[in-house]
Design an enzyme around this catalytic site. Structure first.
Site, PDB file in Angstrom:
ATOM      1  N   MET A  16       0.192  -1.420  -9.113  1.00 50.21           N
ATOM      2  CA  MET A  16       0.763  -0.211  -9.716  1.00 50.21           C
ATOM      3  C   MET A  16       2.289  -0.342  -9.696  1.00 50.21           C
ATOM      4  O   MET A  16       2.855  -1.038  -8.850  1.00 50.21           O
ATOM      5  CB  MET A  16       0.335   1.041  -8.943  1.00 50.21           C
ATOM      6  N   PHE A  17       2.944   0.281 -10.617  1.00 53.25           N
ATOM      7  CA  PHE A  17       4.410   0.313 -10.739  1.00 53.25           C
ATOM      8  C   PHE A  17       5.016  -1.060 -11.065  1.00 53.25           C
ATOM      9  O   PHE A  17       6.185  -1.306 -10.761  1.00 53.25           O
ATOM     10  CB  PHE A  17       5.065   0.878  -9.456  1.00 53.25           C
ATOM     11  N   GLU A  93      -5.504   0.678 -18.609  1.00 51.64           N
ATOM     12  CA  GLU A  93      -6.361   1.024 -17.462  1.00 51.64           C
ATOM     13  C   GLU A  93      -7.734   0.378 -17.598  1.00 51.64           C
ATOM     14  O   GLU A  93      -8.768   1.012 -17.345  1.00 51.64           O
ATOM     15  CB  GLU A  93      -6.505   2.555 -17.324  1.00 51.64           C
ATOM     16  N   CYS A 187       4.528  -5.525  -0.596  1.00 58.04           N
ATOM     17  CA  CYS A 187       4.356  -6.982  -0.546  1.00 58.04           C
ATOM     18  C   CYS A 187       3.232  -7.297   0.441  1.00 58.04           C
ATOM     19  O   CYS A 187       2.752  -6.401   1.150  1.00 58.04           O
ATOM     20  CB  CYS A 187       5.650  -7.667  -0.129  1.00 58.04           C
TER      21      CYS A 187
HETATM   22  P1  TMP Z   1      -1.213   2.432 -13.118  1.00 63.03           P
HETATM   23  O1  TMP Z   1      -1.524   1.022 -12.739  1.00 63.03           O
HETATM   24  O2  TMP Z   1      -1.054   2.618 -14.585  1.00 63.03           O
HETATM   25  O3  TMP Z   1      -0.087   3.008 -12.345  1.00 63.03           O
HETATM   26  O4  TMP Z   1      -2.488   3.334 -12.785  1.00 63.03           O
HETATM   27  C1  TMP Z   1      -3.493   2.954 -11.917  1.00 63.03           C
HETATM   28  C2  TMP Z   1      -4.504   4.073 -11.743  1.00 63.03           C
HETATM   29  O5  TMP Z   1      -5.579   3.580 -10.939  1.00 63.03           O
HETATM   30  C3  TMP Z   1      -3.969   5.303 -11.018  1.00 63.03           C
HETATM   31  O6  TMP Z   1      -4.550   6.472 -11.579  1.00 63.03           O
HETATM   32  C4  TMP Z   1      -4.514   5.151  -9.608  1.00 63.03           C
HETATM   33  C5  TMP Z   1      -5.816   4.424  -9.827  1.00 63.03           C
HETATM   34  N1  TMP Z   1      -6.261   3.577  -8.725  1.00 63.03           N
HETATM   35  C6  TMP Z   1      -7.570   3.699  -8.280  1.00 63.03           C
HETATM   36  O7  TMP Z   1      -8.340   4.509  -8.794  1.00 63.03           O
HETATM   37  N2  TMP Z   1      -8.000   2.892  -7.261  1.00 63.03           N
HETATM   38  C7  TMP Z   1      -7.198   1.970  -6.667  1.00 63.03           C
HETATM   39  O8  TMP Z   1      -7.662   1.255  -5.761  1.00 63.03           O
HETATM   40  C8  TMP Z   1      -5.833   1.852  -7.126  1.00 63.03           C
HETATM   41  C9  TMP Z   1      -4.927   0.850  -6.503  1.00 63.03           C
HETATM   42  C10 TMP Z   1      -5.418   2.687  -8.154  1.00 63.03           C
HETATM   43 MG    MG Z   2      -0.031   2.182 -16.252  1.00 63.27          MG
HETATM   44 ZN    ZN Z   3       7.483  -5.611   1.880  1.00 61.45          ZN
END
Ligand code: TMP
Ligand code: MG
Ligand code: ZN
Length: 207
Positions: A16-17, A93, A187
């Site tokens: 994420m991010f 997603e 990390c």
């Molecule tokens: P993003 O990668 O666009 O920021 O969004 C990831 C989405 O996935 C966010 O809604 C959180 C969700 N997520 C899960 O449902 N399970 C997980 O283990 C993780 C890491 C994220």
């Molecule tokens: Mg995204």
């Molecule tokens: Zn770190």
């Protein structure tokens, strides 16, 4: 005889991010500059910032068709992408989509379309997420993006889930839609999880 252009599967993954949605939007915009007919799809479950747009953490956005994992959702997906005029399909997603999505994508690529999918390669446990590893294996091109570790500033490959500011437990539910309130990039050194079974029985292979 007209020679069909070969299709292509591109996977944009990472924690994420890390800028996955930003990269997807960038690629789709460039395809439009090249006068390609582009269609964008997102999973219905993620309505954090918008129901009908994909939105990056940096605020970039793009209209998208929300699709669900049920049979009707996949039928709707097939109907959308079966439109003869579509050249490029972007799906955000992708980790939320069921296994039945894989043959749909394979057929589209075999039919000559460029399919770009973006999603998490690892879940909060640091384990491969849903269909993403399979798509990475099938892909023509894989781009793994990294975020910045919020604890130490190094490159981050992992997504730390925090519940009441504490690391989530290994056996918590895989899916928890959310943003900065419950997730942060980390990390390998700063990432924390309570149990780490390195090998599951279902992952072993015998010869
Ligand atoms: P993003 O990668 O666009 O920021 O969004 C990831 C989405 O996935 C966010 O809604 C959180 C969700 N997520 C899960 O449902 N399970 C997980 O283990 C993780 C890491 C994220
Ligand atoms: Mg995204
Ligand atoms: Zn770190």
């Amino acid at each position: 005889m007209t020679i069909k252009a070969p299709g292509k599967l591109e996977v944009v993954c990472g924690s994420m991010f890390s800028g996955k949605t930003e990269e997807l939007i960038y690629r789709l915009r460039r395809a439009e500059y090249a006068k390609k007919n582009v269609i964008t799809i997102k999973h219905k479950i993620d309505n954090r910032k918008s129901y009908s747009c994909i939105v990056s953490h940096d605020g970039g956005q793009r209209e998208a068709y929300p699709v669900s994992s049920c049979e009707e959702g996949l039928q709707a997906l097939t109907a959308l992408v079966d439109d003869q005029t579509v050249d490029v399909i972007g799906i955000d997603e992708i980790q939320f989509f069921p296994i039945e999505t894989v043959p749909i994508i394979q057929r589209l690529v075999d039919d000559g379309l460029r399919v770009i999918v973006a999603g998490l390669d690892l879940d909060f446990r640091g384990e491969p997420f849903g269909i993403v590893p399979r798509l990475m294996a099938l892909a023509d091109e894989v781009k793994k993006l990294r975020a910045v570790c919020l604890s130490c500033g190094e490159e981050a490959n992992f997504t730390q889930r925090l519940i009441d500011n504490q690391p989530a437990g290994y056996y918590d539910e895989t899916i928890l839609v959310g943003g900065q309130e419950c997730y942060e990039p980390r990390c390998r050194l700063c990432y924390q999880i309570d149990v780490k079974p390195y090998l599951h029985v279902s992952q072993t292979c015998s010869v």
